[in-house]
Write a protein that holds these residues in place. Structure first.
Motif, mmCIF file in Angstrom:
data_model
loop_
_atom_site.group_PDB
_atom_site.id
_atom_site.type_symbol
_atom_site.label_atom_id
_atom_site.label_comp_id
_atom_site.label_asym_id
_atom_site.label_seq_id
_atom_site.Cartn_x
_atom_site.Cartn_y
_atom_site.Cartn_z
ATOM 1 N N GLY A 68 10.756 -0.588 -5.237
ATOM 2 C CA GLY A 68 11.200 0.153 -6.321
ATOM 3 C C GLY A 68 10.672 -0.175 -7.810
ATOM 4 N N TRP A 69 9.741 -0.982 -7.857
ATOM 5 C CA TRP A 69 9.028 -1.534 -9.192
ATOM 6 C C TRP A 69 7.696 -0.626 -9.248
ATOM 7 C CZ3 TRP A 69 8.902 -7.127 -7.079
ATOM 8 C CH2 TRP A 69 10.309 -7.761 -7.328
ATOM 9 N N HIS A 70 7.989 0.351 -10.129
ATOM 10 C CA HIS A 70 7.045 1.431 -10.716
ATOM 11 C C HIS A 70 5.627 1.028 -11.011
ATOM 12 C CE1 HIS A 70 5.803 5.212 -11.993
ATOM 13 N NE2 HIS A 70 5.424 4.780 -13.143
ATOM 14 N N LEU A 71 5.591 0.095 -11.579
ATOM 15 C CA LEU A 71 3.948 -0.442 -11.721
ATOM 16 C C LEU A 71 3.463 -1.189 -10.804
ATOM 17 C CD1 LEU A 71 4.549 -1.021 -15.611
ATOM 18 C CD2 LEU A 71 3.568 0.995 -14.512
ATOM 19 N N LEU A 72 3.910 -1.373 -9.570
ATOM 20 C CA LEU A 72 3.422 -2.154 -8.695
ATOM 21 C C LEU A 72 2.569 -1.334 -7.536
ATOM 22 C CD1 LEU A 72 3.336 -5.251 -7.413
ATOM 23 C CD2 LEU A 72 5.667 -4.608 -6.270
ATOM 24 N N ARG A 73 1.388 -1.967 -7.106
ATOM 25 C CA ARG A 73 0.747 -1.296 -5.739
ATOM 26 C C ARG A 73 0.641 -2.363 -4.885
ATOM 27 N NH1 ARG A 73 -1.857 0.941 -10.674
ATOM 28 N NH2 ARG A 73 -1.954 2.862 -10.494
ATOM 29 N N PHE A 74 0.825 -2.043 -3.688
ATOM 30 C CA PHE A 74 0.907 -3.001 -2.443
ATOM 31 C C PHE A 74 0.664 -2.680 -1.331
ATOM 32 C CE2 PHE A 74 5.402 -2.113 -2.692
ATOM 33 C CZ PHE A 74 5.743 -2.147 -1.357
ATOM 34 N N GLU A 75 0.406 -3.408 -0.092
ATOM 35 C CA GLU A 75 0.496 -3.218 1.069
ATOM 36 C C GLU A 75 0.887 -4.309 1.736
ATOM 37 O OE1 GLU A 75 -2.984 -0.456 2.566
ATOM 38 O OE2 GLU A 75 -3.950 -1.786 1.181
ATOM 39 N N VAL A 76 1.667 -4.087 2.780
ATOM 40 C CA VAL A 76 2.058 -5.006 3.656
ATOM 41 C C VAL A 76 1.676 -4.695 5.239
ATOM 42 C CG1 VAL A 76 4.132 -6.619 4.637
ATOM 43 C CG2 VAL A 76 4.207 -5.484 2.366
ATOM 44 N N THR A 77 1.054 -5.658 5.846
ATOM 45 C CA THR A 77 0.584 -5.368 7.423
ATOM 46 C C THR A 77 1.394 -6.429 8.172
ATOM 47 O OG1 THR A 77 -1.138 -7.053 7.210
ATOM 48 C CG2 THR A 77 -1.511 -4.753 6.687
ATOM 49 N N ALA A 78 1.523 -5.831 9.511
ATOM 50 C CA ALA A 78 2.307 -6.921 10.483
ATOM 51 C C ALA A 78 1.360 -6.876 11.974
ATOM 52 C CB ALA A 78 3.609 -6.565 10.556
ATOM 53 N N GLU A 79 0.925 -7.963 12.370
ATOM 54 C CA GLU A 79 0.126 -7.772 13.693
ATOM 55 C C GLU A 79 1.271 -7.247 14.626
ATOM 56 O OE1 GLU A 79 -1.765 -11.354 14.314
ATOM 57 O OE2 GLU A 79 -3.021 -11.152 12.690
ATOM 58 N N PRO A 80 0.820 -6.564 15.808
ATOM 59 C CA PRO A 80 1.705 -6.465 16.947
ATOM 60 C C PRO A 80 1.985 -7.871 17.560
ATOM 61 C CG PRO A 80 -0.506 -5.252 17.181
ATOM 62 C CD PRO A 80 -0.429 -5.972 16.057
ATOM 63 N N CYS A 81 3.038 -7.859 18.361
ATOM 64 C CA CYS A 81 3.435 -9.060 19.374
ATOM 65 C C CYS A 81 4.227 -8.250 20.333
ATOM 66 C CB CYS A 81 4.499 -9.748 18.328
ATOM 67 S SG CYS A 81 5.992 -9.177 17.853
ATOM 68 N N PRO A 82 4.400 -9.161 21.389
ATOM 69 C CA PRO A 82 4.866 -8.929 22.572
ATOM 70 C C PRO A 82 6.336 -8.001 22.355
ATOM 71 C CG PRO A 82 4.286 -11.114 22.736
ATOM 72 C CD PRO A 82 4.219 -10.490 21.252
ATOM 73 N N THR A 83 7.086 -8.152 21.252
ATOM 74 C CA THR A 83 8.530 -7.261 21.043
ATOM 75 C C THR A 83 8.321 -6.243 20.266
ATOM 76 O OG1 THR A 83 9.149 -8.819 19.699
ATOM 77 C CG2 THR A 83 9.550 -9.360 21.852
#
Length: 164
Positions: A68-83
């Protein structure tokens, strides 16, 4: 079962940096101190990278906490796991948030119902199929974030430990 991932804050105004840390700490349940460096692609902003480990779904919680923060640019990654499959979230002030499921090699996996819907919109003349596929692959987000992804002086170097 746990997974791991990386939060890339591509640009944040200085005043927002402590709030990003508090939001990440709230999701992870532990104190977080990010190493902030200047973002040369947007003078007056800062960037940071943070490797995390948590339950599957942590990436979505991090993205939700920051979206929700208008001036923020970001990425989030998560690796696959067995579940759970892997995930990637990208967010820009102009485009909002993009989510993709990723496979073991980092490829975006597009569910067939989303492909069918894109094809139907194209066949009805509502949109161009190439534009639809571009959005499904996150290209508009990649185009906007690419200048911010280049590491500035002093940015951490990420060494790969597993070659596929």
């Amino acid at each position: 079962m746990t997974t791991r991932g990386v939060l890339y804050v591509h640009s944040a105004p200085r005043a927002l940096c402590p709030h990003v840390e508090w939001a990440v700490a709230g999701v992870l349940g532990t104190r977080v101190n990010l190493d902030w460096i200047r973002q040369p692609a947007a003078p007056g902003t800062w960037r940071s990278e943070f490797s995390w480990q948590g339950q599957p779904g942590t990436a979505s919680k991090l993205a939700s906490a920051l979206r929700g923060w208008h001036l923020l640019r970001f990425e989030v990654t998560a690796e696959p796991c067995p579940t759970a499959e892997g995930e990637r979230y990208s967010c820009t002030p102009d485009l909002g948030i993009f989510h993709a499921v990723t496979g073991i090699h980092g490829d975006i996996l597009i569910p067939e119902d989303r492909l069918r819907a894109a094809l139907q919109r194209s066949q009805r003349g509502e949109t161009d199929l190439e534009a639809e596929l571009s959005k499904l692959l996150g290209k508009p987000w990649d185009d906007e974030l690419e200048p911010f992804r280049y590491a500035g002086e002093g940015a951490p170097v990420r060494w790969l430990h597993q070659v596929v």
